[in-house]
Structure formats: C-alpha cells, structure tokens
Design an enzyme around this catalytic site. Sequence first.
Site, mmCIF file in Angstrom:
data_model
loop_
_atom_site.group_PDB
_atom_site.id
_atom_site.type_symbol
_atom_site.label_atom_id
_atom_site.label_comp_id
_atom_site.label_asym_id
_atom_site.label_seq_id
_atom_site.Cartn_x
_atom_site.Cartn_y
_atom_site.Cartn_z
ATOM 1 N N CYS A 176 39.687 3.233 31.725
ATOM 2 C CA CYS A 176 38.823 2.785 32.918
ATOM 3 C C CYS A 176 38.627 1.139 32.511
ATOM 4 O O CYS A 176 38.229 0.790 31.608
ATOM 5 C CB CYS A 176 37.887 3.635 32.951
ATOM 6 S SG CYS A 176 37.991 5.278 33.638
ATOM 7 N N GLU A 185 28.537 6.478 19.769
ATOM 8 C CA GLU A 185 27.171 6.354 20.117
ATOM 9 C C GLU A 185 26.652 7.395 20.767
ATOM 10 O O GLU A 185 27.291 8.374 21.361
ATOM 11 C CB GLU A 185 27.185 5.242 21.207
ATOM 12 C CG GLU A 185 27.906 3.997 20.832
ATOM 13 C CD GLU A 185 28.081 2.957 21.769
ATOM 14 O OE1 GLU A 185 27.743 3.035 22.927
ATOM 15 O OE2 GLU A 185 28.770 1.863 21.347
ATOM 16 N N CYS A 199 38.767 6.901 23.800
ATOM 17 C CA CYS A 199 39.025 7.381 25.057
ATOM 18 C C CYS A 199 40.384 7.068 25.558
ATOM 19 O O CYS A 199 40.454 5.970 25.473
ATOM 20 C CB CYS A 199 37.863 7.149 26.108
ATOM 21 S SG CYS A 199 38.226 8.261 27.745
HETATM 22 N N1 SAH Z 1 34.838 10.054 30.989
HETATM 23 C C1 SAH Z 1 33.622 10.545 31.704
HETATM 24 C C2 SAH Z 1 32.244 10.266 30.814
HETATM 25 C C3 SAH Z 1 32.203 8.795 30.204
HETATM 26 S S1 SAH Z 1 31.776 7.656 31.401
HETATM 27 C C4 SAH Z 1 33.632 10.012 32.923
HETATM 28 O O1 SAH Z 1 34.640 9.126 33.252
HETATM 29 O O2 SAH Z 1 32.867 10.515 33.596
HETATM 30 C C5 SAH Z 1 30.430 8.100 32.011
HETATM 31 C C6 SAH Z 1 29.833 7.284 33.203
HETATM 32 O O3 SAH Z 1 29.727 6.001 32.886
HETATM 33 C C7 SAH Z 1 31.164 7.204 34.312
HETATM 34 O O4 SAH Z 1 30.233 7.400 35.725
HETATM 35 C C8 SAH Z 1 31.477 5.904 34.184
HETATM 36 O O5 SAH Z 1 31.903 5.335 35.607
HETATM 37 C C9 SAH Z 1 30.207 4.887 33.927
HETATM 38 N N2 SAH Z 1 30.571 3.692 33.239
HETATM 39 C C10 SAH Z 1 31.387 3.544 32.175
HETATM 40 N N3 SAH Z 1 31.237 1.936 31.904
HETATM 41 C C11 SAH Z 1 30.542 1.641 32.869
HETATM 42 C C12 SAH Z 1 29.887 0.205 33.030
HETATM 43 N N4 SAH Z 1 30.173 -0.727 32.266
HETATM 44 N N5 SAH Z 1 29.022 0.066 33.842
HETATM 45 C C13 SAH Z 1 28.477 1.016 34.715
HETATM 46 N N6 SAH Z 1 29.124 2.336 34.580
HETATM 47 C C14 SAH Z 1 30.008 2.657 33.739
#
Ligand code: SAH
Length: 363
Positions: free
Chosen positions: A120, A96, A116
């Site tokens: 998380c 995306e 990834c």
């Molecule tokens: N791996 C990297 C980049 C991808 S995630 C990182 O961890 O920063 C990019 C951002 O999106 C991160 O700040 C993450 O906390 C946020 N993010 C991911 N899923 C999310 C969700 N469901 N709601 C809000 N923020 C989210």
Amino acid sequence: MATEIPKPLICSVHPAAWPDLMVARGHAAYRGRQLAGWLYGRGATTFDTMTSLPAALRDALADDYDLTALTTSERQVSTDGTRKFLFRLRDGETVESVMIPMERHVTFCLSSQVGCAMACRFCATARGGLVRNLTAGEIVEQVLRLRDDLASAPQPGHGKKQYNIVLMGMGEPLDNWDQVQAAVDIFVAPEGLGISPRRIQLSTAAPVGGLQQLAEGRHPIGLTISLGGATDAQRRRVMPIAGRESIAKMLTAAERYARRIGRHATVAYVLIAGVTDDLTQARQIARLLQRRPFKVNLIPLNRLDDDTLAPTATPGVLAFQKVLIEAGVPARIRTSGGQDIAAACGQLRRRRRSRPGDPRAEN
Ligand code: SAH
C-alpha cells in the site's frame, strides 16, 4: 545478525494441549494446567519462577522450548498516552506493537508479519516488503508484554486491566491466517487469555481467498476491511498489489461475514489529499455501503517522513463524512494516536532501520 532459531516457542502451543503433553512426559495432567497458569495467568518470563513445577520438569521444558521471543528494543509514550513498542525477535528482526488508551478500555494493536507484501502506497510497513510471517507464539507474546507493561504502569482512568485486541499492526493477517488463527485460539481459550472474540478485531486489505478463510475460521472476531478507493481502479492506485479481491467481491464476502457474526463490519478509509478524498468518491462509497451492515472509519493519512502524500485537511474530512452520514452510512473520524512517537503503522521500525550507519537501512 540473523541467528538460527533452535527451539519452538512455548506460547505457540495451545494451553489445552498441555495436560496431555505432560502425561506424555511422565507427569500428572494437572502440571499442564499449572504451566498454562504460569504462562497466561501470571505471565512468567523465566522457567525458574514457575516454582510450583518440579525443578526437573522446568529443566526439561527449558531444554525443549523457548519461553520468550521478544525483547523490548524501544518503548515510547506519547503525550496522548499511546505507548509504542519496538520488539526484537530471536532472529534480529523487529516488529511494532501499540497500546492505545480508549475511553473505557485500552486497545492492544498487534503485528502479524515482519513487513508486509501488500505494498500500500500510504503505509510505512509496505516499504521494505514482506520479511517473514510471525509465529502464533510471537503474536501471543505481544499481548503478554503489553499486559505486563499495563500492569506495571496502569493507564490513568482505567481501573481494570481490560483490553481489546486489534490485528492492525504490521503485516496482513489474512496472509498469515494459520498462525494468526492459532494465536486467536489462545486469546479466547479459558486456559489461555480468556478474551471474548467480541473484543478482538482483524483488519485486512482482503487478499484473494483471505475473507473466505476468515469465514471458515473458528472464531467470530470483528472484521475491518481497508478500502483504499471507491472503484477498483482508484483502489489499485493506492493499494497496487495484484491478487486482491475486487471491491464488489470483498464487500459481498464482508457483508456475509458481518451478518453471520451479527456485528457490523468496519470499512477503514484513509483520506489522502487529492488522491482519495474527492466527494465523488464519497458518494460512490455511500452507494456501495448503503443499507448494508457496514460502518466507516475515516482516517486522515498519517504522514510518512519521506513521502509526498499529505492528509486531507479537516474541512475536507468533515465534508467527506457528511456525504456518508447523509446517505445513512455511519462514519466516524479516527485520528491516529501517538503522532509524536511515530505510531502510524510501521513507522518506528522504519526509522530505526533507516538510521545513518545502520547496515540494514533501506532506500
Ligand atoms: N494489512 C492490514 C492491517 C495493517 S494496516 C490492513 O490493510 O488492514 C491497518 C490500517 O492502517 C489500515 O486500515 C490501513 O489503511 C491503515 N494505515 C496504514 N498506513 C497508514 C497511514 N500512513 N495513515 C493512516 N492509516 C494508515
């Protein structure tokens, strides 16, 4: 269906290398500059359109390189103007990219990996695990496709085609640093996209060694770190993969980097009801960040379709922000654009993959 990838992608080659590569092919060096002009200046998508190059050279390049790797599998436009793209790669995988209209510019949010490894709990991309790294060319081409889209459908109120780049889409950019940095080389090169490193931001969960690689890197790009919790134990609950830096080490490395490039680092903090949003955590975070070159982005969770996690309601978000601001830590609330089009990290790809009848559906 996965297909074998026979050829390197032409946008994986640094444009400054083309003059020598042309000489090695028996052509004049200026042909290399012309090629870079077609690729990055005009965004050519077929070799045939590169009419200033001799036909024999175009044929030879087409024998050796693929010019594009991305086809638009889906394009959605949100009521708030956010445009979301699902791109299909040559091996059938999808990533995306998102275009987000901001006040004075647009932001291109790029993916760095298919899937990834960071796992998380709140992130849609994490659900399928890591599939593979993107190549530099696949990262660069996301910008070219978004730029084409912006040129053909300009954003109302944005006169010029000014854009910022954030490496905040699918994947962990510091787990694919070699290719990400090679893409950044092309973003900033005058023969490439000619973008200032100040307009580029990388967001990371800080895998061990990642921030060190960034610090040793070639460009002073902006840094965002994803915090996830006020203590290591709380952080592990939502960002459980081992092999991440401790919060203390991560902040020390991020602070050093911020001071070196002369820009605050951003701390991204996702607010999840009952998990990350109690004010004790706010006070702990305030203490961690006070009098250091950090600013905080508070992001109320973007709900996942299949999850029990919920975003913190507005009064809780404001209370959390107040604690930080009163402690002298700058904190903004960032609501995610494109809620109506599943623009939160990895959601569109995940919905498409999970369609009933799709043999590759997860779960
Ligand atoms: N791996 C990297 C980049 C991808 S995630 C990182 O961890 O920063 C990019 C951002 O999106 C991160 O700040 C993450 O906390 C946020 N993010 C991911 N899923 C999310 C969700 N469901 N709601 C809000 N923020 C989210």
